[in-house]
Design a protein around this motif. Structure first.
Motif, PDB file in Angstrom:
ATOM      1  N   HIS B 686       0.620  -1.125   0.115  1.00 14.70           N
ATOM      2  CA  HIS B 686       0.005  -0.204   0.009  1.00 14.70           C
ATOM      3  C   HIS B 686       0.922   1.388  -0.116  1.00 14.70           C
ATOM      4  O   HIS B 686       0.552   2.330  -0.600  1.00 14.70           O
ATOM      5  N   ILE B 687       1.843   1.291   0.603  1.00 16.10           N
ATOM      6  CA  ILE B 687       2.655   2.408   0.780  1.00 16.10           C
ATOM      7  C   ILE B 687       3.452   2.647  -0.523  1.00 16.10           C
ATOM      8  O   ILE B 687       3.494   3.610  -0.994  1.00 16.10           O
ATOM      9  N   SER B 688       4.030   1.461  -1.024  1.00 22.53           N
ATOM     10  CA  SER B 688       4.790   1.451  -2.302  1.00 22.53           C
ATOM     11  C   SER B 688       3.809   2.202  -3.421  1.00 22.53           C
ATOM     12  O   SER B 688       4.016   3.233  -4.230  1.00 22.53           O
ATOM     13  N   LEU B 689       2.351   1.846  -3.274  1.00 22.04           N
ATOM     14  CA  LEU B 689       1.446   2.199  -4.253  1.00 22.04           C
ATOM     15  C   LEU B 689       1.393   3.666  -4.174  1.00 22.04           C
ATOM     16  O   LEU B 689       1.046   4.488  -5.076  1.00 22.04           O
ATOM     17  N   ALA B 752      11.315   7.177   7.651  1.00 23.05           N
ATOM     18  CA  ALA B 752      12.344   7.621   7.019  1.00 23.05           C
ATOM     19  C   ALA B 752      12.098   8.004   5.544  1.00 23.05           C
ATOM     20  O   ALA B 752      12.547   9.002   4.940  1.00 23.05           O
ATOM     21  N   LEU B 753      11.041   6.994   4.953  1.00 21.27           N
ATOM     22  CA  LEU B 753      10.655   7.327   3.641  1.00 21.27           C
ATOM     23  C   LEU B 753       9.864   8.645   3.648  1.00 21.27           C
ATOM     24  O   LEU B 753      10.038   9.339   2.763  1.00 21.27           O
ATOM     25  N   GLN B 778      23.078   8.951   1.290  1.00 20.49           N
ATOM     26  CA  GLN B 778      22.553   8.243  -0.044  1.00 20.49           C
ATOM     27  C   GLN B 778      21.111   8.278   0.137  1.00 20.49           C
ATOM     28  O   GLN B 778      20.582   8.530  -0.917  1.00 20.49           O
ATOM     29  N   ALA B 779      20.363   7.883   1.120  1.00 20.21           N
ATOM     30  CA  ALA B 779      19.140   7.653   1.225  1.00 20.21           C
ATOM     31  C   ALA B 779      18.351   8.813   1.160  1.00 20.21           C
ATOM     32  O   ALA B 779      17.219   9.102   0.976  1.00 20.21           O
ATOM     33  N   CYS B 780      19.040   9.881   1.899  1.00 16.54           N
ATOM     34  CA  CYS B 780      18.352  11.236   2.018  1.00 16.54           C
ATOM     35  C   CYS B 780      18.432  11.984   0.714  1.00 16.54           C
ATOM     36  O   CYS B 780      17.384  12.782   0.242  1.00 16.54           O
ATOM     37  N   GLY B 781      19.114  11.597  -0.304  1.00 21.37           N
ATOM     38  CA  GLY B 781      19.218  12.367  -1.438  1.00 21.37           C
ATOM     39  C   GLY B 781      18.569  11.616  -2.837  1.00 21.37           C
ATOM     40  O   GLY B 781      18.530  12.566  -3.813  1.00 21.37           O
ATOM     41  N   PHE B 787       9.333   1.445  -2.115  1.00 23.58           N
ATOM     42  CA  PHE B 787       9.578   1.778  -0.831  1.00 23.58           C
ATOM     43  C   PHE B 787      10.704   0.661  -0.365  1.00 23.58           C
ATOM     44  O   PHE B 787      10.302  -0.490  -0.459  1.00 23.58           O
ATOM     45  N   ILE B 788      11.723   1.052   0.043  1.00 27.96           N
ATOM     46  CA  ILE B 788      12.854   0.162   0.225  1.00 27.96           C
ATOM     47  C   ILE B 788      13.255   0.291   1.848  1.00 27.96           C
ATOM     48  O   ILE B 788      12.852   1.474   2.478  1.00 27.96           O
ATOM     49  N   CYS B 789      13.902  -0.628   2.453  1.00 26.43           N
ATOM     50  CA  CYS B 789      14.379  -0.411   3.953  1.00 26.43           C
ATOM     51  C   CYS B 789      15.438   0.119   3.840  1.00 26.43           C
ATOM     52  O   CYS B 789      16.486  -0.373   3.465  1.00 26.43           O
ATOM     53  N   THR B 790      15.590   1.692   4.392  1.00 26.35           N
ATOM     54  CA  THR B 790      16.776   2.312   4.612  1.00 26.35           C
ATOM     55  C   THR B 790      17.389   2.194   6.024  1.00 26.35           C
ATOM     56  O   THR B 790      18.556   2.751   6.077  1.00 26.35           O
ATOM     57  N   LEU B 791      16.571   1.733   6.966  1.00 25.79           N
ATOM     58  CA  LEU B 791      16.940   1.689   8.258  1.00 25.79           C
ATOM     59  C   LEU B 791      16.939   0.136   8.635  1.00 25.79           C
ATOM     60  O   LEU B 791      16.197  -0.256   9.093  1.00 25.79           O
ATOM     61  N   PRO B 792      18.017  -0.238   8.355  1.00 23.75           N
ATOM     62  CA  PRO B 792      18.236  -2.045   8.370  1.00 23.75           C
ATOM     63  C   PRO B 792      18.215  -2.357   9.985  1.00 23.75           C
ATOM     64  O   PRO B 792      18.641  -1.500  10.830  1.00 23.75           O
TER      65      PRO B 792
END
Lengths: 177, 902
Positions: B686-689, B752-753, B778-781, B787-792
């Motif tokens: 849903h979030i990706s959508l 984060a997203l 990198q994830a900030c820019g 939607f990817i996991c940026t805070l593993p």
């Protein structure tokens, strides 16, 4: 009055002997007419119109283009306006409009009795009769301002379209008028 | 027969279409009446359309009128048609009027509008495809088709609301829409404005009542956002993308100076209209160009597109000369002073210009004169004597803006010398009736003077060719297309490009030594000269139409100069100039219920926003939230308070803060292990959508709508936390604790997203969140479409603290008084800002319990048929509790019915 009961009553008044099969559909309990030949028909006024044709009483649908359109307009009014309201406060403005519409008319389509009169009569029955019962006669019920609609009411009753009410009420109504 | 119609009444559509078919058979007069006019003598409430018959009788139902027209042309009534019309009246109309009201009056979109209608649309589609007939009641078009088409047209003409999958409905609708009577009816009623043409009418109608089943009336639960249904495939794709994590991010573009186009990349050149130097910009100016362009520029950089964003002050012209006289400075000094003021304001608003220049430079002279010479040698410049207004008192020719008088077209009293603010028509100053010099109020005289003209009629054909290539598939806003179309329709006329002034670009032609170019000829060349001052390789941007995507942002009054005059100059100069590919024009922003006015001291101006104590990001958020996109909008202090407190504080801020707090409090600041359940995977999808929706909108520069997507994701987040209660589970069994970990981990990744999606809108807040979460650079820019996991798991976050502050009524009230007009009376005390802790889970739980309890009280009272007033009092209590709960949960507050603001 449930729509199917209303249609049965109409069948009787139209003199249709063999009864049709009805069912109800959806939230609003829309009536469905099951037919052996062809697809079923859905909707109160659609079926009522169909029944009139079945009984060969097309004159009840109006004879000129104008009358036909007027009849269907009041049928639409019945299902969208009258059926859309449930309390007597909500129905009062409708009665008022109807009363002034009838100012220069005998029936809804002018001088001819039609299906519009029948279905509107059925639809309004619960309001008008209740009103009448509670106030013991319409002389106290906004009497003269509502005269026309009551006159119309009486004319319909004279056409003897029966509604299951005690005769005394109708009689009383008749005399007071 | 006489047909009474009303502007924007949807019922007119089928009626006019049916009348169009029967036109030859009946004598028909059409009268337009107001929506509040009672045409039918026996009906208490106004009703349109109405047909008055020759007998004197009235038909007041659209369907009955259509039926009458069909009957007149010899059509016979049949059961199937009756059935369709009854269905239309009882099933379709209630759903449809609710949908139209929702879309047109309340401005909701998408599923809010389509959702309630879907069943009805599917029903039509199913019937059409099952009976295998092209029309509803047989092989030929008939009454039922016209009535249903007319009812549906306002909505379905927008392809958004005509679901692709309903193929039979689709082709039926298209077939009817192309028929002459339907097409004409649609044109008459909608006037090419689409569904918005119904607005003036629908606004005056009561809100359509849906008929909720018994018992629903008590519940005022904010509706759950309708969630789209997801396929297994979509979910699987979302999970795969999520798992790839940081590894799927491309390397960041190294910053460049200067930014230059790169072959093979997407090169985006963004300009915002050059503000005129002698005025301090107000909020409307800011949202109209620089702020809108800034959001797009920041978004473009997040997409890693090669982006150059430029702007500057427009400094030449009489207005500057006059201002200089007023302040006792030279024009140059005035420009220096105000250029600084502008630059400071935009700096405070965090506008990310790559360069902010000015038009009074040597490059401006060089490039303008070059374009002029090219136009001259190619025969696109005419010479003529002009009758011009001269004020003998002030001893000078009066620039258009320095004459005021009565508009020759509409009689408006305060028309300016170049344009009438009321009717929008362009005026030749000497045509003004009762002209007055704006400086000394004396009546100017007409004198003649030699001038140069740009021969627009000669360039018209080239312009149309260029527009024909550019417009289709581009993102020109509808208002811009409309303005250009109407100019072309009226035919272009030669436009004077010189003025008797000193402060301007000199005209390089003998006999014109004491004249300068008129600002609107050279102001748009400012973009080029500003770039030339930024880099000597400016031509790589401006003479490179194949590689450069030019976006120009402005308010709609600037459209003719950018979409028509400059392209004509550039096309005539034949030097391969880069022309605007996407012209993004806003409507106007009003202030409270009126206009911004510097002279009356009404409204907030750029420099004052800083003194309110409200941070720049809050201003940015609110201005973008109400961006006049598609229609005028108004700045309102109260609304700003509500949006800040509900959307920012309780929704967005609350979610991000809670997500971060759970990580610090329950997991020692370290992102816990995440084991995704099917429900979590669905949430990912849903979030990706929603993220993809955000991208689609921003790619189309629908800035305001894209902001809604951010808030929707944050609402999903809040609900997710609320349902899963990690604060309870953390105290439970091993499995519970693991679940708490997963929920927390997923939530903080959503936060984060959001921080990245928020970056174009609220750069400072975005940076704050990213610092709190220690989001990798990198994830900030970069913002991907998934939607990817940026805070593993194992990632350490920083210190979390609240992001937003509550705005208080008193504070807003005093600001309203201060900026409301008249002289500033209230002492400019700095706004008191109270830090509020966002609602905790316990508080929410408590409110929920109370809502349940109160709900029972109400139900019992109703069951006992208790006194009405008593019930009403209890219901009021219940509603209040629900409102508090909604606020605490960060859900949108339902505005109470019947209290709509105009």
């Amino acid at each position: 009055m449930a729509a199917t009961a209303e249609l049965r009553l109409l069948e009787k008044s139209l003199g249709l002997r063999k009864g049709n099969k009805y069912s109800a559909q959806g939230e609003r309990q829309t009536p469905v007419l099951q037919t052996n030949n062809g697809p079923s028909l859905t909707g109160l006024t659609t079926i009522a119109t169909h029944l009139v044709k079945q009984a060969n009483k097309e004159y009840l649908l109006g004879s000129t283009a104008e009358e036909k359109a007027v009849v269907q307009q009041w049928l639409e009014y019945r299902i969208t306006q009258v059926d859309g309201h449930s309390s007597k406060e909500e129905i009062h403005p409708l009665l008022k409009d109807l009363n002034s519409y009838l100012e220069d008319k005998v029936y809804l389509a002018g001088y001819n009795f039609t299906l519009a009169d029948i279905l509107l009569y059925y639809g309004l029955h619960r309001f008008i009769e209740n009103e009448f019962l509670k106030t013991r006669g319409f002389s106290t019920w906004d009497s003269f301002r509502r005269r026309k609609i009551l006159l119309w009411w009486i004319f319909i009753i004279k056409h003897s379209f029966p509604v299951e009410t005690t005769p005394s009420q109708n009689t009383l109504l008749f005399y007071t008028c | 027969m006489r047909l009474f119609v009303c502007e924007g009444a949807p019922g007119s559509l089928p009626v006019l279409a049916a009348a169009g078919r029967a036109r030859d058979r009946a004598e028909l007069l059409i009268s337009t009446v107001g929506s509040e006019e009672c045409v039918v003598p026996f009906l208490t409430r106004p009703k349109v359309p109405v047909l008055q018959l020759d007998s004197g009788n009235y038909l007041f139902s659209s369907s009955a009128i259509c039926r009458y027209f069909f009957l007149l042309s010899g059509w016979e009534q049949d059961d199937l048609t009756n059935q369709w019309l009854e269905w239309e009246a009882t099933e379709l109309q209630p759903a449809l009027s609710a949908a139209l009201y929702c879309l047109v009056v309340q401005g909701k979109k998408g599923e809010h509008v389509l959702g309630p209608l879907r069943r009805a649309l599917t029903h039509i589609d199913y019937s059409l495809s099952r009976q295998n007939c092209p029309f509803l009641a047989g092989d030929t078009e008939s009454l039922a088709d016209i009535v249903l088409w007319g009812a549906l047209y306002p909505l379905l003409q927008d392809p958004t609301y005509l679901p692709e999958e309903l193929g039979a409905l689709h082709s039926w609708f298209q077939t009817l829409s192309t028929q002459e009577p339907c097409r004409r009816a649609a044109e008459t009623v909608l006037k090419q404005q689409g569904v918005l043409a119904l607005r003036p009418y629908l606004q005056k109608q009561p809100q359509p009542q849906s008929h909720p089943p018994e018992g629903r009336a008590v519940s005022n639960e904010p509706e759950e956002e309708e969630l789209a249904t997801l396929s297994e495939e979509e979910i699987a794709m979302a999970v795969t993308a999520w798992e790839k994590g940081l590894g799927s991010l491309p390397p960041l573009r190294p910053p460049q100076n200067p930014v230059l186009p790169v072959a093979g990349e997407r090169n985006v050149l963004i300009t915002s209209a050059l503000p005129y130097v002698n005025n301090v910009p107000h909020l409307g100016n800011i949202i109209g160009c620089v702020l809108s362009a800034d959001v797009f520029a920041r978004y473009s950089r997040l997409r890693q597109w090669n982006t150059l964003y430029l702007c500057g002050t427009d400094e030449y012209g009489t207005a500057t000369e006059t201002k200089a006289m007023e302040e006792g400075l030279t024009p140059q000094e005035i420009c220096d002073k105000y250029h600084r003021i502008h630059a400071d304001i935009y700096c405070w608003f965090n506008i990310s210009f790559d360069t902010f220049g000015r038009t009074t430079t040597a490059q401006q002279t060089k490039i303008t004169q070059d374009i002029f010479q090219r136009l001259l040698t190619r025969g696109f410049v005419l010479q003529d004597t002009v009758e011009q207004l001269r004020c003998e008192q002030c001893a000078r020719f009066l620039a258009d803006r320095f004459v005021e008088g009565v508009c020759p077209f509409c009689g408006y009293e305060e028309a300016r010398g170049d344009q009438c603010d009321k009717c929008g028509k362009l005026i030749n100053a000497i045509e003004l009736k009762k002209p007055q010099c704006k400086v000394c109020r004396s009546c100017p005289v007409v004198k003649s003077s030699q001038h140069l003209f740009l021969d627009l009629p000669k360039l018209e054909k080239r312009l149309e060719e260029w527009l024909g290539k550019t417009l289709p598939g581009s993102d020109w806003t509808p208002n811009a297309r409309f303005i250009i179309r109407s100019w072309l329709r009226d035919g272009l006329k030669p436009r004077c490009i010189t003025r008797d002034l000193k402060w301007g670009t000199p005209v390089p032609l003998e006999g014109f030594e004491d004249k300068v170019f008129y600002v609107w000829f050279d102001a748009t060349i400012g973009y080029l000269s500003i770039t030339a001052n930024y880099t000597d390789q400016w031509e790589r941007w401006w003479k490179n139409p194949d590689q450069v995507d030019l976006y120009q942002f402005m308010a709609k009054d600037n459209v003719p100069f950018h979409g028509l005059v400059f392209p004509c100059s550039a096309l005539g100069a034949e030097d391969n100039y880069t022309l605007v590919r996407h012209l993004i024009a806003t409507e106007y922003l009003n202030y409270e219920d009126g206009k911004f006015s510097k002279s009356r001291g009404v409204g907030v101006f750029g420099d004052m926003a800083q003194d309110t104590g409200i941070p720049a990001d809050i201003w940015r958020f609110y201005l973008l939230y109400i961006r006049p996109e598609g229609q005028d909008s108004a700045f309102s202090w109260t609304d700003m308070l509500i949006k800040n407190n509900s959307e920012l504080l309780n929704n967005l801020g609350n979610f991000i803060n809670r997500a971060g707090m759970f990580v610090s409090k329950f997991f020692g600041g370290c992102v816990p292990k995440m084991v995704l359940t099917p429900d979590d995977q669905r949430l990912l999808a849903h979030i990706s959508l929603e993220l993809q929706h955000y991208h689609q909108l921003l790619e189309k520069v629908r800035i305001r709508d894209a902001l809604r997507s951010i808030l929707t994701i944050s609402r999903h987040g809040n609900q997710y936390i609320q349902v899963n209660e990690p604060w309870k589970r953390i105290k439970g069994s091993e499995a519970d604790r693991q679940r708490a970990g997963t929920v927390t981990g997923l939530a903080v990744n959503i936060a984060a997203l959001l921080s990245v999606m928020l970056q174009p809108y609220m750069p400072t807040v975005s940076a704050t969140i990213q610092a709190q979460l220690q989001l990798p650079l990198q994830a900030c820019g970069i913002l991907l479409t998934n939607f990817i996991c940026t805070l593993p798991t194992g990632h350490h976050i920083g210190t979390v603290s609240p992001l937003f502050q509550k705005l208080e009524n008193d504070q807003i009230e005093s600001l309203r008084q201060r900026f409301g007009g008249g002289q500033a009376k209230v002492s400019p005390k700095p706004a008191v800002v109270e830090t509020v802790t966002t609602a905790g889970p316990q508080h929410i739980q408590m409110l929920m319990d109370e809502v349940t309890k109160q709900g029972n009280v109400v139900r019992e009272l109703k069951a006992q048929k208790a006194d009405k007033n008593q019930v009403a009092a209890e219901v009021a209590k219940l509603l209040d509790l629900k409102k508090q709960l909604a606020l605490a949960e960060g859900k949108p507050i339902e505005t109470p019915k019947g209290k709509k603001k105009k």
